[in-house]
Every structure is written in C-alpha cells, then in structure tokens.
Design a protein around this motif. Structure first.
Motif, mmCIF file in Angstrom:
data_model
loop_
_atom_site.group_PDB
_atom_site.id
_atom_site.type_symbol
_atom_site.label_atom_id
_atom_site.label_comp_id
_atom_site.label_asym_id
_atom_site.label_seq_id
_atom_site.Cartn_x
_atom_site.Cartn_y
_atom_site.Cartn_z
ATOM 1 N N UNK A 91 0.830 -1.207 0.000
ATOM 2 C CA UNK A 91 0.000 0.000 0.000
ATOM 3 C C UNK A 91 0.862 1.254 0.000
ATOM 4 N N UNK A 92 1.919 1.238 0.789
ATOM 5 C CA UNK A 92 2.823 2.394 0.846
ATOM 6 C C UNK A 92 3.522 2.614 -0.499
ATOM 7 N N UNK A 93 4.018 1.548 -1.103
ATOM 8 C CA UNK A 93 4.755 1.675 -2.358
ATOM 9 C C UNK A 93 3.855 2.117 -3.515
ATOM 10 N N UNK A 94 2.581 1.770 -3.435
ATOM 11 C CA UNK A 94 1.672 2.209 -4.498
ATOM 12 C C UNK A 94 1.589 3.736 -4.577
ATOM 13 N N UNK A 95 1.860 4.413 -3.471
ATOM 14 C CA UNK A 95 1.803 5.873 -3.450
ATOM 15 C C UNK A 95 3.050 6.507 -4.057
ATOM 16 N N UNK A 96 4.158 5.741 -4.142
ATOM 17 C CA UNK A 96 5.430 6.347 -4.543
ATOM 18 C C UNK A 96 6.101 5.656 -5.728
ATOM 19 N N UNK A 97 5.553 4.546 -6.183
ATOM 20 C CA UNK A 97 6.210 3.747 -7.224
ATOM 21 C C UNK A 97 5.340 3.672 -8.476
#
Length: 234
Positions: A91-97
């Motif tokens: 979920x976190x990486x979906x915001x930045x990747x």
C-alpha cells in the motif's frame, strides 16, 4: 559491461514509462507512440527489448512480483507480522512507485481479454501460502487455518479494497483500508499471543521499510568492520 549497463537502464526506462502510460490510459487506450514519447527512446530501442505492446504490458505486470520484500529482523518479527507487512508495504509503495501502480492497473482492469493478468494473483497467493505455512509450523497460526485457502482470501480481499480505494480517492486511503482488512482477518488466523504484538496500524508500511533499511545499514557496517580488522584478529 558499460554497454550492458546502458541496455539495462534503457529497458528499465521503457518499463517505467510504459507503466505510467498504462496507469493513466489503461491497456487498450495506451499507444506505443505515447510510451516512446514518455521514455524518450527510439522505436528501434523499444522493439529491441519488447516485441509488442502486449509483451511490454506483461513485463510491467511481472514487475509487481519482482519487488523484493524486506527481510524480517532475525529473532524479532513473526511470520504473521511478515504477512501483514506484505500488504502494508504494498500500500505504501503504491503511493510512490509508478511502475507498481502501472502493474496494478493492468492486473485489475477489465479490458482486452488477450492480456494474461493472472500472474500476480498466483504469485501473491503462493507467497502468502508459504508465509502462512511457515507461521503454522512455528505455532503462530491457529490450528484450523488452511494456508492456501486463507492466502486466497487475503489476496482476493486485498484486490477488492485496492480497486475500491482507487475508484473512490486514487488510493489515498488504501493503508487505512488495509489496516481494517487485517484487523478483521488476523484474529481468525494468528494465535492470541502473536496477534497482540502485530503492528497493523496505518503507516506500518513506511515503518517496516525504515526498519529494513536500518537493518541493512547495520549489516553493511558490520561487514565493513570485519573487512577492516587486521588479519588474525578474532
């Protein structure tokens, strides 16, 4: 070697550019012309690495499972924390990747039937099954849990909240939704003593990545100190 490195960078640039276009437009509407413009490469360079738009899209989808998960810190984190962390970090990486976002868009969208989107579902289910099975061997998982069945449930439910969050607010609340999912599911999976120690709160993804980075730095420092020690010491 320099030529090989350049080819690797070019391929990665094409993948990342394609992911952005696929995320914005979807598979059917995306064009090679848009991807070329975004990647700033020639058509020859693109077709050197990918024979078609379909092959390029499949490579973007496959990239979803190529992302390394940080290793759990030995002797501290449980397998059930590792299970939760997979979803929270995702979920976190979906915001930045952007590459991950493009991969997820292709995996979840309803479009061309020619594109095989099943890979990530199989991959994530197998990974969750393995972690659950290892957790059960360690006594972290309740006796009634069937790892493969629970893995399918978690992966399917996560895909659902991902789709819902994307439709409502462009995934701005995905971490909160993931927390709610795990708060409801994990009491039926983990034994009470393990459940009580699980960190499932929003922001866990960033915290887990920070912990992994600190662990990596400590390991690098220990290795450097070992290499710098005089011969015969220790």
């Amino acid at each position: 070697m320099a030529k090989q490195d350049r080819a690797i960078r070019t391929r990665q640039s094409i993948l990342e550019a394609a992911a952005v276009v696929f995320d914005e437009r979807g598979y059917d509407a995306a064009t090679i012309t848009e991807i070329l413009a975004r990647a700033e490469v020639t058509k020859g360079a693109l077709y050197f690495h990918f024979a078609s738009k379909e092959e390029l899209a499949l490579a973007v989808i496959d990239a979803q499972m190529m992302t390394d998960m940080p290793a759990a810190e030995p002797g501290r984190a449980s397998k059930m924390q590792e299970l939760v962390d997979m979803g929270m970090i995702f979920a976190h990486r979906l915001l930045v990747d952007p590459l991950l976002r493009g991969s997820v868009r292709l995996t979840l969208e309803h479009g061309s039937t020619n594109l095989n989107r099943s890979g990530p579902f199989h991959g994530w289910t197998e990974l969750h099954t393995r972690v659950l099975a290892e957790g059960k061997e360690r006594g972290e998982v309740l006796p009634h849990v069937v790892p493969a069945d629970t893995a399918e449930l978690i992966v399917g439910a996560y895909a659902g909240i991902n789709t819902m969050s994307q439709a409502i607010n462009n995934r701005a609340d995905l971490e909160r939704r993931a927390t709610i999912l795990y708060e409801h599911v994990m009491p039926s999976v983990a034994v009470p003593s393990v459940l009580a120690r699980l960190d499932m709160a929003p922001g866990r993804g960033a915290r887990a990545l920070a912990e992994a980075e600190r662990q990596r730095l400590r390991a690098a420092e220990a290795e450097a100190a070992l290499e710098a020690a005089p011969a015969g010491v220790g």
